[in-house]
Design an enzyme around this catalytic site. Sequence first.
Site, mmCIF file in Angstrom:
data_model
loop_
_atom_site.group_PDB
_atom_site.id
_atom_site.type_symbol
_atom_site.label_atom_id
_atom_site.label_comp_id
_atom_site.label_asym_id
_atom_site.label_seq_id
_atom_site.Cartn_x
_atom_site.Cartn_y
_atom_site.Cartn_z
ATOM 1 N N ARG A 1 -0.044 5.953 -2.021
ATOM 2 C CA ARG A 1 -0.300 6.906 -0.555
ATOM 3 C C ARG A 1 -0.863 7.287 0.563
ATOM 4 O O ARG A 1 -0.490 5.888 1.024
ATOM 5 C CB ARG A 1 -2.354 7.297 -1.777
ATOM 6 C CG ARG A 1 -2.447 5.070 -1.363
ATOM 7 C CD ARG A 1 -3.892 5.157 -1.972
ATOM 8 N NE ARG A 1 -3.931 6.128 -3.492
ATOM 9 C CZ ARG A 1 -4.939 6.061 -4.743
ATOM 10 N NH1 ARG A 1 -6.428 5.872 -4.022
ATOM 11 N NH2 ARG A 1 -4.892 5.862 -5.498
ATOM 12 N N TYR B 1 -14.147 -2.809 9.402
ATOM 13 C CA TYR B 1 -12.272 -2.577 9.461
ATOM 14 C C TYR B 1 -11.992 -2.753 11.123
ATOM 15 O O TYR B 1 -10.988 -3.969 11.213
ATOM 16 C CB TYR B 1 -12.662 -0.928 8.867
ATOM 17 C CG TYR B 1 -11.486 -0.056 9.443
ATOM 18 C CD1 TYR B 1 -10.836 -0.543 8.092
ATOM 19 C CD2 TYR B 1 -11.237 0.582 10.497
ATOM 20 C CE1 TYR B 1 -8.957 0.004 8.435
ATOM 21 C CE2 TYR B 1 -9.321 1.108 10.381
ATOM 22 C CZ TYR B 1 -8.946 0.765 9.552
ATOM 23 O OH TYR B 1 -7.783 1.469 9.963
ATOM 24 N N ALA C 1 -11.844 -6.241 11.673
ATOM 25 C CA ALA C 1 -10.410 -6.961 10.501
ATOM 26 C C ALA C 1 -8.928 -6.350 11.397
ATOM 27 O O ALA C 1 -8.308 -7.021 11.409
ATOM 28 C CB ALA C 1 -10.125 -6.155 9.052
ATOM 29 N N LYS C 2 -8.531 -5.191 12.236
ATOM 30 C CA LYS C 2 -7.402 -4.776 12.480
ATOM 31 C C LYS C 2 -7.522 -5.211 14.033
ATOM 32 O O LYS C 2 -6.073 -5.118 14.447
ATOM 33 C CB LYS C 2 -7.644 -3.265 12.448
ATOM 34 C CG LYS C 2 -7.680 -2.126 11.736
ATOM 35 C CD LYS C 2 -6.225 -2.360 10.581
ATOM 36 C CE LYS C 2 -5.536 -2.097 9.274
ATOM 37 N NZ LYS C 2 -4.789 -2.072 8.745
ATOM 38 N N GLY D 1 -0.057 -0.969 0.272
ATOM 39 C CA GLY D 1 -0.119 -0.223 0.468
ATOM 40 C C GLY D 1 0.583 1.448 -0.171
ATOM 41 O O GLY D 1 0.313 2.537 0.718
#
Length: 266
Positions: A26, A158, A161-162, A23
């Site tokens: 950006r 989210y 998942a984190k 990733g």
Amino acid sequence: MTIQQKFAIDGNELTGKRVLVTGGTRGAGEAIVHRLAAAGATVATTARSAGATSPSALFVEADVCTLEGAAEVAAATIDRFGGIDIIVHSVGGSKSPGGGFAALSDQIWQDELNLNLLAAVRLDRLLIPRMVEQGSGAIVHISSIQRHLPLHESTTAYAAAKAALSAYSKALSKELGPKGIRVNSVAPGWIHTTASEAMVRRLAAHAGSDEETARQGIMNALGGIPIGRPAWPQEIAELVAFLVSDRASAIHGAEYVIDGGTIPTV
């Protein structure tokens, strides 16, 4: 003083280190690529599309949310570098709509897990054996304070998942520490990025409000940010650069929160 002047780099402490940053085109990932390259590292990065400018020695256009994409990135990195010394899993984010749990379809859940957890799991599985062979390495997983402070309106999947990523990172550290490989995680709060601004726009559209109202709503849901602002991507990159360097040689199995004081407990 500009943000570029504040984080000017003078050093070569990572010279000779072979690095992969996911990733890395950006946001915080891009800042990490620039920071590690400025310290002398040879950096590979991957994303679904190339960024405007990058000091990376290798860019692999791939979707690491898929097993095939992860395999492509791992193979290209090993082929080019012959091995790997540092992995920084920066890829992540959320495209979940507002509306709470009922708005999250099975596909949205799977997409959030693939991006924020399984991309790191798959790449680690492909690359760590090389680190084990050489008996050294450093890995950083970028988690999130959302694992402590999930926003039910927009970040449930989210955040889950984190939270899983942080637990996985801790488990991995227990296994790899005796083999010479340090594993840590970094949990940022709100970072000023194009992705975070896109989330603001989605929430504003869902609520039929303006972006400033949506932005303030996020701040309120977080309980405020005591320093009065989100973090800059370069500030995340500074912490990562420290953790992968020899200066942090005794830091292992830890998670570092960088949130401007958002989490209100010890």
